[in-house]
Design an enzyme around this catalytic site. Sequence first.
Site, mmCIF file in Angstrom:
data_model
loop_
_atom_site.group_PDB
_atom_site.id
_atom_site.type_symbol
_atom_site.label_atom_id
_atom_site.label_comp_id
_atom_site.label_asym_id
_atom_site.label_seq_id
_atom_site.Cartn_x
_atom_site.Cartn_y
_atom_site.Cartn_z
ATOM 1 N N GLU A 83 -10.193 44.103 26.543
ATOM 2 C CA GLU A 83 -10.285 45.549 26.376
ATOM 3 C C GLU A 83 -11.457 46.191 27.130
ATOM 4 O O GLU A 83 -11.395 47.365 27.466
ATOM 5 C CB GLU A 83 -10.400 45.882 24.881
ATOM 6 C CG GLU A 83 -9.158 45.547 24.069
ATOM 7 C CD GLU A 83 -7.957 46.373 24.483
ATOM 8 O OE1 GLU A 83 -8.092 47.605 24.607
ATOM 9 O OE2 GLU A 83 -6.887 45.783 24.712
ATOM 10 N N SER A 432 30.627 46.000 -21.030
ATOM 11 C CA SER A 432 30.584 45.368 -22.351
ATOM 12 C C SER A 432 29.184 44.949 -22.784
ATOM 13 O O SER A 432 28.985 44.575 -23.943
ATOM 14 C CB SER A 432 31.503 44.141 -22.364
ATOM 15 O OG SER A 432 32.851 44.534 -22.191
#
EC number: 2.4.99.28
Length: 726
Positions: A83, A432
């Site tokens: 960088e 159910s």
Amino acid sequence: MKKLVIGILGIVIALFVGLLVFLIPIYKNLPDPKLLESWTPPQASEVYDAKGRLYGTIGIQKRFYVSIDKIPEHVINAFVATEDRNFWHHFGIDPVAIVRAAIVNYRAGRIVQGGSTITQQLAKNLFLTRERTLERKIKEALLAIKIERTFDKKKIMELYLNQIYLGSGAYGVEAAAQVYFGKHVWELSLDEAALLAALPKAPAKYNPFYHPERALQRRNLVLKRMLEEGYITPEQYEEAVNKPLTVKKENKYKFSDYFLDMVKSYVFNKYGEIAYKGRLKIYTTIDLDYQKIAQKSLEEGLKRVAKIIGLPFLPKSEEDMELAYEKEAQLKRLKRGKIYVAKILKYDGNFMKVEIHGKKLKGEIKGLNTEGHKYVFVKYLGGNRAEIIPDLEGSLVSIDVKTGEIKAIVGGRSYAYSQFNRAVKALRQPGSAIKPVIYLSALLKGMTQISTIDASSKPYYDPSKGEDWIPKNYDEKEYGNVTLRYALAHSINTAAVNLLDKVGFELVLEVGKKVGLDNLKPYYSLALGTVEVTPLQLTAAYQVFANLGTECKPFFIKKIVDENGEVLEENVPECEEVLPKPETRVPVDMLRAVVLEGTARRASVLDRIVAGKTGTTDDFQDAWFVGFSPYIVTGVWVGYDVKKSLGKHMSGSRVALPIWIDYMKVVTRMYPNEDFELPPENIVVNINPKDLVLADETCEGVPMVFVKGTEPHITCSDLNAILGLR
């Protein structure tokens, strides 16, 4: 000549003065770099499981701030080489780098190289906007100079390495090290450090999870630059460059999950700014072991269901759908009735237009939500017609019976594919699985599990439809009088509706409220579960049964501690007896019969004392099983995300129960295999199932639970004597 020189000098001085006039106000109005001394970036809060193990993190940004002393030299060197090679020597800006970048970009005819220093990147990311203007670039350069005059190089590097975004939700090198490698930054090898330094340029483009080849090439470029700058030897370079990518692939979709979303929502809604700041320690009720078993059980179970219904696979991410679509490019023709992956083109009213490599099709949406998705499953129907297949989904909730602590919760088969948490947000009909509420109501009215109910079909008025409605049984059989025990164990719909009519809505709705189901409606179809509940609600209702009438409110946060060690909240179980123990113990025995002799018989393979109830809604749209031991209650739901049939006979017993079994066969081993508590007001007697009298040496019997005083007193011998007298 002299005049020319003086003229040029005057112009230069004028330009210089003008530049100063332009720059000085900008310089003076720049943010004070000293603000960085107190910079406290948002950091992740840590979420722990019930045993104190790190479960995951939540926060606005996934970041763990580390001092420069904890960051290895080879990590720092990797970023500098890539960088900002002159970082240790420049004063905030690097004129040489700027000129070099300008030449390279001019020759390329486009921007291929930047001239910004690490200090400039820090200034831009922390203080400035991202607009691409000359004024912003000037501010960036001036601010970088200011920062360099305020801090030493080590501090600037520390700030940068904790601030930089490195993809996959990770901010800073420590978070990135954990995401990509599952280790701390100080544990990184040279090749791993180089991979992190490869990411700032384009975190998405070089993400090793999604683009491993690009990431490898970029990593090797970083290593080459480290060699050129003298940070590593040729031998170190050769060793590192020949290493494969070693990222932790299981972290690919681990930015969050359904439970972490629940924690995040709870904490951020309750604590606001404190939560945004992060650095909290959040202790939860979840058990990591249970959670992993739950996720695996649900995933494997849904794969089995997918195979039955013809789905080619279950995607874990949108990427899976894209890859499958690309593989279909070699198809010469489509087969009618087969399911394919199609590309979504557009919505056209209630229809969706899709494409399978040049073949344009159209299908009805039917409430389907494909937000965020570019692909969808379709069944080819011939011509330009297609049936749009919704996502097959499921959820699992597991709660500690004695405390209400949520031990495991899974809101879907893949968080990466769909973030909708079905466990707490999906309103579905329980079928159910609602019936225990009705049967308990009957017991509270003085009936017993061997009381009989007429199970013949009868018409009932349905106010929601404004017409009569006749309930049907799953097996399409007609029944006469049956015992409550048999009716519940075999899930006879007609018996449940007739029992609801006999008991009355008022009591049933009251019992429903006491177990946490407060939205029940006074319709006869209620007996078949036409109300909507979430999986968490229904599982919590069964907790009351398992705990013999004592409700323990479900919760998942035990304690939250801030960065200073202050306890923000601490939660303990909130339990209250809402139903009488003796009467509640009887339906537990009846639900045990569901496993021993009814619709959940396959659960008997567990060889553990468990009880529960299957649930299947009309047209097989929802499949449930909710069951429990004396210690843990677990609910499983399976269905599509829209109301659509799973297919004929895709019942709770066939679809949801196997998932429940896979989970519970592991989890129940963590508890004693004890029977449910028998309160002193209850009694267990052997009942002859044929004549419904006390069994003795002359007949067979099945042990059943009664409230004392309600059990029969006539024995088989007594009955034979009476019949003999006749």
